[in-house]
Design a protein around this motif. Structure first.
Motif, PDB file in Angstrom:
ATOM      1  N   ALA A 114     -22.026  22.928 -41.578  1.00 39.77           N
ATOM      2  CA  ALA A 114     -21.763  22.663 -40.304  1.00 39.77           C
ATOM      3  C   ALA A 114     -21.489  23.734 -39.100  1.00 39.77           C
ATOM      4  CB  ALA A 114     -20.125  21.978 -40.195  1.00 39.77           C
ATOM      5  N   ALA A 118     -24.298  23.790 -35.917  1.00 39.26           N
ATOM      6  CA  ALA A 118     -23.684  23.726 -34.576  1.00 39.26           C
ATOM      7  C   ALA A 118     -24.303  24.929 -33.814  1.00 39.26           C
ATOM      8  CB  ALA A 118     -22.291  23.659 -34.651  1.00 39.26           C
ATOM      9  N   VAL A 121     -26.370  24.528 -30.635  1.00 36.03           N
ATOM     10  CA  VAL A 121     -25.580  23.904 -29.529  1.00 36.03           C
ATOM     11  C   VAL A 121     -24.780  24.988 -28.817  1.00 36.03           C
ATOM     12  CG1 VAL A 121     -24.119  22.073 -28.982  1.00 36.03           C
ATOM     13  CG2 VAL A 121     -25.975  21.744 -30.607  1.00 36.03           C
ATOM     14  N   LEU A 122     -23.958  25.576 -29.803  1.00 34.83           N
ATOM     15  CA  LEU A 122     -23.269  26.828 -29.274  1.00 34.83           C
ATOM     16  C   LEU A 122     -23.687  28.046 -28.511  1.00 34.83           C
ATOM     17  CD1 LEU A 122     -20.814  27.098 -32.556  1.00 34.83           C
ATOM     18  CD2 LEU A 122     -20.134  25.923 -30.358  1.00 34.83           C
TER      19      LEU A 122
END
Length: 254
Positions: A114, A118, A121-122
């Motif tokens: 996960a 992510a 995006v982070l």
């Protein structure tokens, strides 16, 4: 004959004789040539000058703030940092972070997948946050510099703050090399590199604010550290209030 000469020396009004005055010297400024206008700094001159000759470069930057050039430099730096973060996450990633947090193996593997998903995006959110911070923090520095008696423009502070982040360019190859050569030491090396880049950036920002607002070095440092001290004081007050409120609800036996 003497009367005729007196008539010639009289003024047009017919009252006062005309006496030749002393020669008026030319203006002092006529002999002073204005300084030739310096050409605008090129990209490589700004980057090299800010990093290795900041005093003279900041003086020229303050005279004509290169807003467009600074925007391009900061955008390229942010994109390079974004790609570097994505590469490091794709190559190493937080594979053992879940286990280090004490999660079971199944949950740790799910958490790592996960976090990998992510990561883009982070990283993009971090780049966006940097530009938002650049805008608002430079505005805050401009207001504080004016409060401390400075005289400058918000546009100049915006440019100076953007260029003060140039030392972060050295963190890009450092992060990549540590991820490739010694992943176990990556956190320590990158932390030390970040501290050096932070101190270097503070020095550049101090010089830039000093030149942009015609402040002393001490007042320029006060402008930079006033928000930091305000945050620390507010944090301490918050902690004290929370501890006092929690202690009021604790049993006396505790």
């Amino acid at each position: 004959m003497s009367e005729f000469k007196d008539d010639l020396t009289r003024d047009v009004s017919g009252d006062l004789p005309v006496t030749p005055g002393p020669a008026v010297p030319p203006a002092v400024t006529e002999g002073i040539q204005p300084e030739p206008e310096q050409p605008p700094l090129k990209y490589y001159e700004i980057i090299y000058g800010v990093l290795f000759d900041p005093v003279q470069t900041m003086k020229r930057v303050v005279q004509k703030p290169p807003l467009g050039t600074t925007l391009i430099i900061v955008i390229l730096l942010a994109l390079a940092g974004l790609l570097t973060s994505l590469y490091i996450y794709a190559r190493s990633g937080p594979s053992d972070l879940g286990l280090e947090m004490g999660l079971p193996l199944h949950h740790a593997m799910f958490f790592s997948r996960a976090l990998r998903a992510a990561a883009p995006v982070l990283a993009m959110l971090g780049a966006v946050f940097y530009f938002v911070k650049w805008f608002f923090y430079s505005a805050l520095l401009h207001l504080l510099a004016d409060f401390y008696g400075g005289r400058g423009e918000a546009r100049t502070v915006f440019v100076v703050y953007g260029l003060a982040g140039l030392p972060e360019v050295f963190l890009i190859p450092l992060n990549v090399l540590t991820a490739l050569i010694s992943p176990a030491m990556a956190t320590t090396v990158n932390t030390l590199g970040g501290i050096v880049a932070l101190i270097w950036g503070v020095v550049l920002l101090t010089i830039g604010l000093r030149e942009a607002h015609r402040l002393s070095t001490g007042r320029a440092l006060a402008v930079i550290f006033t928000p930091v001290l305000a945050v620390i004081v507010l944090a301490l007050i918050t902690v004290v209030v929370l501890v006092s409120a929690m202690s009021a609800f604790m049993p006396p036996a505790w």
